[in-house]
Scaffold this motif. Structure first.
Motif, mmCIF file in Angstrom:
data_model
loop_
_atom_site.group_PDB
_atom_site.id
_atom_site.type_symbol
_atom_site.label_atom_id
_atom_site.label_comp_id
_atom_site.label_asym_id
_atom_site.label_seq_id
_atom_site.Cartn_x
_atom_site.Cartn_y
_atom_site.Cartn_z
ATOM 1 N N TRP B 6 35.708 41.927 29.914
ATOM 2 C CA TRP B 6 36.677 41.435 31.199
ATOM 3 C C TRP B 6 37.653 40.224 30.139
ATOM 4 C CZ3 TRP B 6 36.785 36.913 34.585
ATOM 5 C CH2 TRP B 6 37.609 36.412 35.230
ATOM 6 N N LEU B 7 39.301 41.115 29.727
ATOM 7 C CA LEU B 7 40.102 40.505 29.022
ATOM 8 C C LEU B 7 39.667 39.690 28.128
ATOM 9 C CD1 LEU B 7 42.231 38.574 32.123
ATOM 10 C CD2 LEU B 7 42.739 40.899 31.415
ATOM 11 N N SER B 8 40.076 38.817 27.630
ATOM 12 C CA SER B 8 39.497 38.065 26.573
ATOM 13 C C SER B 8 38.689 36.563 26.837
ATOM 14 C CB SER B 8 40.810 36.774 26.083
ATOM 15 O OG SER B 8 40.851 36.097 27.207
ATOM 16 N N ALA B 9 37.637 36.888 28.157
ATOM 17 C CA ALA B 9 36.487 35.378 28.678
ATOM 18 C C ALA B 9 35.707 35.855 27.257
ATOM 19 C CB ALA B 9 36.101 36.450 29.705
ATOM 20 N N PRO B 34 42.709 46.307 37.916
ATOM 21 C CA PRO B 34 44.337 46.648 37.685
ATOM 22 C C PRO B 34 45.844 45.668 38.121
ATOM 23 C CG PRO B 34 42.751 48.585 37.969
ATOM 24 C CD PRO B 34 42.044 47.733 38.089
ATOM 25 N N ASP B 35 45.730 45.983 39.090
ATOM 26 C CA ASP B 35 46.752 45.363 39.943
ATOM 27 C C ASP B 35 46.537 43.402 39.710
ATOM 28 O OD1 ASP B 35 47.609 47.984 40.912
ATOM 29 O OD2 ASP B 35 46.043 47.248 42.680
ATOM 30 N N ASN B 36 45.898 43.451 39.054
ATOM 31 C CA ASN B 36 45.540 41.880 39.026
ATOM 32 C C ASN B 36 44.379 41.094 38.803
ATOM 33 O OD1 ASN B 36 45.080 39.262 39.953
ATOM 34 N ND2 ASN B 36 44.608 39.317 42.180
ATOM 35 N N PRO B 37 44.591 41.489 37.318
ATOM 36 C CA PRO B 37 43.583 41.515 35.903
ATOM 37 C C PRO B 37 43.052 39.847 36.138
ATOM 38 C CG PRO B 37 46.035 41.962 35.101
ATOM 39 C CD PRO B 37 45.655 41.950 36.771
ATOM 40 N N GLY B 38 43.948 38.566 36.534
ATOM 41 C CA GLY B 38 42.595 37.587 36.621
ATOM 42 C C GLY B 38 41.829 37.969 37.932
ATOM 43 N N GLN B 39 41.076 38.922 38.362
ATOM 44 C CA GLN B 39 40.355 39.360 39.248
ATOM 45 C C GLN B 39 39.696 40.597 38.759
ATOM 46 O OE1 GLN B 39 39.697 37.771 42.802
ATOM 47 N NE2 GLN B 39 41.135 37.391 43.266
ATOM 48 N N GLY B 122 39.433 27.814 44.207
ATOM 49 C CA GLY B 122 38.210 28.383 44.867
ATOM 50 C C GLY B 122 38.024 28.944 44.217
ATOM 51 N N ARG B 123 37.458 29.409 42.759
ATOM 52 C CA ARG B 123 36.876 30.323 42.158
ATOM 53 C C ARG B 123 35.757 29.261 40.759
ATOM 54 N NH1 ARG B 123 38.578 35.216 40.031
ATOM 55 N NH2 ARG B 123 40.506 34.581 39.651
ATOM 56 N N GLY B 124 35.790 27.931 41.653
ATOM 57 C CA GLY B 124 34.954 26.804 40.107
ATOM 58 C C GLY B 124 33.939 27.503 39.625
ATOM 59 N N LEU B 125 33.196 28.555 40.110
ATOM 60 C CA LEU B 125 32.130 29.548 38.939
ATOM 61 C C LEU B 125 32.448 31.137 39.083
ATOM 62 C CD1 LEU B 125 28.773 27.261 40.486
ATOM 63 C CD2 LEU B 125 29.782 27.666 37.764
#
Lengths: 211, 211
Positions: B6-9, B34-39, B122-125
């Motif tokens: 996942w990306l650069s995680a 692909p439409d929202n790479p942060g998810q 809302g996505r603290g973990l």
């Protein structure tokens, strides 16, 4: 070799159950301060700067910390009755479920415990020689995580007798210690988690768990 | 087999560096939407309910999650150039230092990142399909932990070339990913941590780290 533990804390208990399951004869020493058992002794903290338990002191003076590392090392010395898997895939599934039980179960209860208990004011995390303030919102988050943990392992235990598959493993030991810790904080297994209840009764009846 | 990242995680990066170090030829698939790479993509989350990366999909359809479990499984298949130890004691020290780097380094930076970044409200973990509120005090605690982490590994690297001893191991990969993640959040290596700086420069120059 000597195994250091601390009262009924869940992480050293993982090592104690492991040692009992494998019938390993090993020296065990309590690391708490005799005058104040809620603290690790000064001697222990000076000797082992990680300030966490369990810890395995080797005969050459070196030491190994972290429950999973301690137990895996012991398994290498005492391979009978393997609790970390009989082949690469089983080992990977055990490691994965152990980490999930630790991260989503044990850490969640620890978040509740450490951030609410009056004896742990300023000690919100294990292993630190600096003040770690309690955070009440984190205790609430811990309860939320714990609920998700119970449901997640319930789904898993609907398909499998034990967490990592069809044999009892170190992952079950971790989950058992997490749940007993949670029960001690009056955080109970949700009513709908029938598979967790079935599994919990079975693993709790093992002589190693009774202690 | 297929490795999901996942990306650069930092956690999938641990697996990518491991694969590069060992020159393992493996299919790699990006798990982001692909439409929202942060998810993570909806398809990924439906298929893998743990909702965390990296993840290894096996040819029989089973899957292994958690970076350390994924990499240890790959090491069993590709034993050359071992990064998890050449004997039981080395393996135990690597496991211990890997866990300390994960718990005290990577999780500390994650506490800062997840509890402050606007895209993670809302996505603290990681790994939850329920709302996990951000906690600003936890971000502060993360900074405190990270400072202790740098000092702790500096003491260790004063005595050893690498974290677990005299060979580069998976523990170094975890610490490197933790530190690069921390630098990306402008949390820098403290001025007095000369051993960390020496080690960081050496490991950063490895082709696997450059990517």
């Amino acid at each position: 070799m000597k195994l250091y533990t601390w009262l009924s804390a869940p992480n050293p208990r993982r090592a104690l159950i492991f040692v009992a399951e494998k019938a390993i004869d090993i020296d065990i020493e309590e690391a708490s301060d005799p005058d104040n058992p809620g603290q690790l002794s000064k001697r222990y903290c000076e000797k082992y700067p990680h300030r966490r338990v369990p810890l395995l002191e080797l005969d050459d003076g070196d030491w190994i910390a972290e429950a999973a590392a301690v137990c895996k090392y012991l398994e290498a010395l005492y391979p009978d009755n393997p609790l970390f898997g009989r082949n690469a895939k089983e080992a990977a599934l055990i490691e994965m479920w152990d980490r999930l039980a630790e991260w989503e179960g044990l850490m969640a209860v620890s978040e509740v415990f450490r951030n609410t208990h009056r004896l742990f004011v300023g000690r919100g995390l294990a292993g630190y020689d600096i003040q770690i303030p309690q955070i009440s919102e984190l205790a609430e988050r811990g309860k939320l995580r714990l609920g998700r943990f119970f449901n997640k392992i319930d789904e898993r235990l609907d398909q499998n007798e034990y967490l990592a598959g069809d044999i009892f493993s170190f992952a079950d030991i971790t989950a058992l210690c997490a749940i007993d810790f949670s029960l001690s904080r009056k955080l109970i297994i949700p009513e709908n988690c029938c598979n967790v209840k079935r599994w919990y009764q079975a693993v709790s009846e093992r002589p190693s768990a009774i202690g």
